[in-house]
Write a protein that holds these residues in place. Structure first.
Motif, PDB file in Angstrom:
ATOM      1  N   ASP A 163       0.604  -1.279   0.165  1.00 21.67           N
ATOM      2  CA  ASP A 163       0.266  -0.469   0.106  1.00 21.67           C
ATOM      3  C   ASP A 163       0.733   0.762   0.242  1.00 21.67           C
ATOM      4  N   THR A 164       0.329   2.176  -0.378  1.00 25.11           N
ATOM      5  CA  THR A 164       1.141   3.137  -0.232  1.00 25.11           C
ATOM      6  C   THR A 164       0.896   4.534   0.500  1.00 25.11           C
ATOM      7  N   LEU A 165       1.479   5.559   0.902  1.00 25.54           N
ATOM      8  CA  LEU A 165       1.058   6.155   2.234  1.00 25.54           C
ATOM      9  C   LEU A 165       0.285   7.477   1.541  1.00 25.54           C
ATOM     10  N   THR A 166      -0.151   7.631   0.377  1.00 26.29           N
ATOM     11  CA  THR A 166      -1.697   8.502  -0.488  1.00 26.29           C
ATOM     12  C   THR A 166      -2.184   7.903  -1.468  1.00 26.29           C
ATOM     13  N   ARG A 167      -3.537   8.259  -1.791  1.00 28.56           N
ATOM     14  CA  ARG A 167      -3.948   7.381  -2.596  1.00 28.56           C
ATOM     15  C   ARG A 167      -4.557   9.346  -3.176  1.00 28.56           C
ATOM     16  N   VAL A 168      -4.881   8.264  -4.843  1.00 22.46           N
ATOM     17  CA  VAL A 168      -5.401   9.605  -5.740  1.00 22.46           C
ATOM     18  C   VAL A 168      -6.942   9.053  -5.929  1.00 22.46           C
ATOM     19  N   ASP A 169      -8.057   9.752  -5.904  1.00 21.19           N
ATOM     20  CA  ASP A 169      -9.189   9.846  -5.762  1.00 21.19           C
ATOM     21  C   ASP A 169      -9.549   9.827  -6.290  1.00 21.19           C
ATOM     22  N   ASP A 170     -11.076   8.979  -6.982  1.00 25.99           N
ATOM     23  CA  ASP A 170     -11.315   9.674  -8.545  1.00 25.99           C
ATOM     24  C   ASP A 170     -11.814  10.828  -8.898  1.00 25.99           C
ATOM     25  N   HIS A 171     -11.808  11.349  -8.420  1.00 22.67           N
ATOM     26  CA  HIS A 171     -11.470  13.308  -8.069  1.00 22.67           C
ATOM     27  C   HIS A 171     -10.391  13.572  -8.386  1.00 22.67           C
ATOM     28  N   GLY A 172      -9.767  13.069  -8.452  1.00 19.17           N
ATOM     29  CA  GLY A 172      -8.017  13.307  -8.721  1.00 19.17           C
ATOM     30  C   GLY A 172      -7.672  14.597  -7.395  1.00 19.17           C
TER      31      GLY A 172
ATOM     32  N   LEU B  30       4.406  16.092  -3.832  1.00 19.65           N
ATOM     33  CA  LEU B  30       5.272  14.868  -3.026  1.00 19.65           C
ATOM     34  C   LEU B  30       4.375  14.202  -3.241  1.00 19.65           C
ATOM     35  N   PRO B  31       2.426  14.371  -2.405  1.00 19.77           N
ATOM     36  CA  PRO B  31       1.963  14.424  -1.499  1.00 19.77           C
ATOM     37  C   PRO B  31       1.416  12.923  -2.662  1.00 19.77           C
ATOM     38  N   THR B  32       0.726  13.370  -4.099  1.00 22.00           N
ATOM     39  CA  THR B  32       0.671  13.099  -4.968  1.00 22.00           C
ATOM     40  C   THR B  32       1.404  11.427  -6.085  1.00 22.00           C
ATOM     41  N   GLU B  33       2.554  12.012  -5.627  1.00 24.75           N
ATOM     42  CA  GLU B  33       3.742  11.568  -6.495  1.00 24.75           C
ATOM     43  C   GLU B  33       4.012   9.741  -5.464  1.00 24.75           C
ATOM     44  N   LEU B  34       3.931  10.058  -4.147  1.00 26.49           N
ATOM     45  CA  LEU B  34       3.862   8.441  -2.879  1.00 26.49           C
ATOM     46  C   LEU B  34       2.976   7.795  -4.181  1.00 26.49           C
ATOM     47  N   ALA B  35       1.387   8.645  -3.530  1.00 32.13           N
ATOM     48  CA  ALA B  35       0.935   7.351  -4.784  1.00 32.13           C
ATOM     49  C   ALA B  35       0.479   6.784  -5.565  1.00 32.13           C
ATOM     50  N   ARG B  36       1.993   6.964  -6.055  1.00 29.89           N
ATOM     51  CA  ARG B  36       2.311   5.842  -7.453  1.00 29.89           C
ATOM     52  C   ARG B  36       2.645   4.483  -6.697  1.00 29.89           C
ATOM     53  N   SER B  37       2.251   3.306  -7.549  1.00 28.67           N
ATOM     54  CA  SER B  37       2.332   2.552  -6.979  1.00 28.67           C
ATOM     55  C   SER B  37       3.746   1.891  -6.756  1.00 28.67           C
ATOM     56  N   ARG B  38       5.044   2.193  -7.296  1.00 31.45           N
ATOM     57  CA  ARG B  38       6.450   2.722  -7.427  1.00 31.45           C
ATOM     58  C   ARG B  38       6.608   2.259  -6.275  1.00 31.45           C
ATOM     59  N   TYR B  39       6.606   3.210  -5.240  1.00 37.76           N
ATOM     60  CA  TYR B  39       5.794   3.509  -3.875  1.00 37.76           C
ATOM     61  C   TYR B  39       5.481   3.273  -2.931  1.00 37.76           C
ATOM     62  N   ALA B  40       5.081   2.051  -3.278  1.00 37.94           N
ATOM     63  CA  ALA B  40       4.796   1.011  -2.482  1.00 37.94           C
ATOM     64  C   ALA B  40       5.422   0.634  -1.418  1.00 37.94           C
ATOM     65  N   ILE B  41       5.064   0.071   0.162  1.00 37.29           N
ATOM     66  CA  ILE B  41       5.723  -0.287   1.055  1.00 37.29           C
ATOM     67  C   ILE B  41       5.335  -0.869   1.123  1.00 37.29           C
TER      68      ILE B  41
ATOM     69  N   VAL C 212     -17.430 -11.432 -12.525  1.00 38.44           N
ATOM     70  CA  VAL C 212     -17.375 -10.391 -12.220  1.00 38.44           C
ATOM     71  C   VAL C 212     -18.327  -9.566 -11.778  1.00 38.44           C
ATOM     72  N   ARG C 213     -18.028  -9.324 -10.526  1.00 43.66           N
ATOM     73  CA  ARG C 213     -19.488  -8.000 -10.013  1.00 43.66           C
ATOM     74  C   ARG C 213     -18.458  -6.848  -9.023  1.00 43.66           C
ATOM     75  N   ASN C 214     -18.752  -5.541  -9.620  1.00 38.30           N
ATOM     76  CA  ASN C 214     -18.405  -4.780  -8.416  1.00 38.30           C
ATOM     77  C   ASN C 214     -16.597  -4.277  -9.083  1.00 38.30           C
ATOM     78  N   LEU C 215     -16.305  -4.719 -10.074  1.00 38.01           N
ATOM     79  CA  LEU C 215     -15.083  -4.359 -10.509  1.00 38.01           C
ATOM     80  C   LEU C 215     -15.281  -2.736 -11.369  1.00 38.01           C
ATOM     81  N   THR C 216     -14.240  -2.375 -10.893  1.00 35.47           N
ATOM     82  CA  THR C 216     -13.874  -0.864 -11.238  1.00 35.47           C
ATOM     83  C   THR C 216     -12.300  -0.401 -11.003  1.00 35.47           C
ATOM     84  N   LEU C 217     -12.415   0.061 -11.942  1.00 38.53           N
ATOM     85  CA  LEU C 217     -10.914   1.308 -12.732  1.00 38.53           C
ATOM     86  C   LEU C 217     -10.451   1.814 -12.252  1.00 38.53           C
ATOM     87  N   ALA C 218      -9.274   3.047 -11.239  1.00 42.32           N
ATOM     88  CA  ALA C 218      -8.739   4.286 -11.420  1.00 42.32           C
ATOM     89  C   ALA C 218      -8.898   4.352 -12.357  1.00 42.32           C
ATOM     90  N   ALA C 219      -8.655   5.884 -12.519  1.00 43.50           N
ATOM     91  CA  ALA C 219      -8.295   6.699 -14.059  1.00 43.50           C
ATOM     92  C   ALA C 219      -7.127   6.290 -14.335  1.00 43.50           C
TER      93      ALA C 219
END
Length: 445
Positions: A53-62, A135-146, A423-430
């Motif tokens: 998981d990452t320190l931050t996330r970006v929601d569907d509204h950016g 930086l908070p947005t940058e840390l939401a990238r998967s490469r920075y997942a802990i 499959v039910r309730n599958l969603t995609l990130a932006a």
């Protein structure tokens, strides 16, 4: 009459109850996924944010929202950031997630990042000589997942799924009951890596897979075959030509000639079947609105004129030759350059002497400022993004960088997946990545 009205109302109620029962999320079952890439490899690894998981996330509204970090603040005009960790979060082996455990993971994944991380109590402090407004947005990238390795050498993280086994190209994940973000609906996920598109679609047709990849060039075929699809809201995969400013290509005029030789329309219409968008901009039009200001039409006459000003020896174009579609793109680019007087040989991406490289870059960021920094970072030019904090500044930074002709954007491509009827309730990130924590299966008990 009233009796018939009552009977009709009862039947309608029962139909609504049955429909609700069919669509209500259910716990249980095993979700099966086919993938061409390594499931744990960033940024395309489907399992990476499930295990970690990452320190931050970006929601569907950016918007940037808390994840492993519950709050953060910037200091010293964005040269210093402090992130306070969510309490009582644990790795899958029961070890408490501490700042001392987060820092090594960030440092390992970051590599050549221009910032430094250190633990301060129950917080992580990140400092840099340059401002880091995104930086908070940058840390939401998967490469920075802990992530870290447990005592047995297996990857371990604080995500909703733990690695149960990983052998023979098959990754087995099991749901974590005490995940900080809630228990997933499915009990387990099986991910089969290294599967070609042909075998993925075959697995889906015979019920051996629930989620398969649908590449852009086959999206129209999938629609014609009435395959149930999940398609990303915006194109997020950039195909670009990287030009090394060395040897005969040190002269910017020769690099400009290469850029002017490219026929993007042929790549778009013939190879990718008009899926995605043609671009000469680093960012997709959905994020900026100014992509149309960068010309995309080739100018072969001008390219020949520039090419004639200096002799150019044989050039090598490196590409991932295991990807047949990218190989077609490389061959087409070689023909374009031949029309302008260049002699180009397509070679494997493992070649170390290639002057040209065909790149495939996935864009995760959901806002233009962070996206530009992400793209420039992937091309080892993160410093070029300094000062880009509004649309006008973004445009000027991007135009200045592209005028060096070391990167030639070609196309932005969408992400899509084929689904089984379970499959039910599958969603995609932006960015088109799968969000599986809330997905469920119709036949789960």
């Amino acid at each position: 009459m009233f009796r018939w009205i009552a009977i009709f109302g009862s039947l309608l109620f029962l139909c609504e109850m049955a429909a609700t029962a069919r669509t209500r999320p259910r716990y249980g079952g095993t979700l099966r996924i086919d993938s061409r890439s390594d499931p744990l490899q960033a940024p395309n690894g489907v399992a990476r944010k499930l295990v970690a998981d990452t320190l931050t996330r970006v929601d569907d509204h950016g918007q940037v929202v808390p994840a492993l970090a519950v709050r953060w603040e910037s200091q010293s005009t964005n040269h210093r950031w402090q992130f306070w960790l969510r309490p009582d979060v644990r790795f899958h082996d029961g070890t408490l997630l501490t700042a001392a455990a987060v820092v090594p993971s960030l440092s390992l994944e970051c590599g050549g990042c221009p910032w430094r991380a250190r633990a301060v109590g129950e917080s992580v402090v990140i400092t840099s000589e340059s401002p880091m407004p995104s930086l908070p947005t940058e840390l939401a990238r998967s490469r920075y997942a802990i992530l870290r390795k447990d005592d047995a050498g297996n990857l371990d993280g604080p995500g909703p799924f733990r690695v149960a086994a990983n052998s023979n190209g098959i990754l087995f994940l099991s749901a974590t009951d005490d995940s900080w973000d809630g228990r997933p609906l499915v009990d387990a996920i099986e991910i089969y890596g290294g599967r070609s598109i042909h075998y993925q679609w075959l697995d889906l047709s015979v019920g051996r897979a629930d989620i398969v990849e649908v590449p852009p060039e086959q999206l129209r075929q999938a629609q014609q075959d009435h395959m149930p699809l999940a398609v990303a809201a915006r194109a997020s995969d950039l195909v670009a030509l990287s030009i090394a400013a060395k040897g005969p290509l040190r002269d910017v005029r020769i690099r400009e000639a290469i850029a002017m030789s490219v026929d993007r329309a042929a790549l778009f219409g013939i190879i990718y079947q008009k899926q995605g968008e043609i671009t000469a901009s680093l960012l997709p039009s959905a994020l900026t609105g100014y992509a149309f200001l960068f010309p995309t039409v080739p100018d072969v006459a001008r390219a020949r004129e520039l090419r004639a000003q200096q002799p150019v020896p044989l050039l090598h174009l490196a590409v991932d030759t295991s990807d047949p579609v990218l190989r077609l793109v490389a061959d087409r680019l070689a023909l374009n350059l031949h029309d302008s007087g260049f002699n180009v040989q397509v070679v494997s991406q493992t070649s170390t002497n290639a002057e040209l490289t065909l790149r495939f870059v996935h864009l995760e960021a959901a806002d233009a400022v962070s996206a530009l920094r992400e793209i420039l970072s992937d091309f080892d030019a993160s410093d070029a993004a300094d000062g880009a904090d509004d649309p006008a500044a973004l445009y000027h930074v991007e135009r200045s960088f592209l005028q060096s002709y070391t990167v030639v954007p070609l196309l932005y491509l969408p992400r899509a997946y084929g689904l089984s009827g379970r499959v039910r309730n599958l969603t995609l990130a932006a960015d088109g990545s799968l969000q599986l924590a809330n997905a469920s299966l119709e036949d789960a008990k």
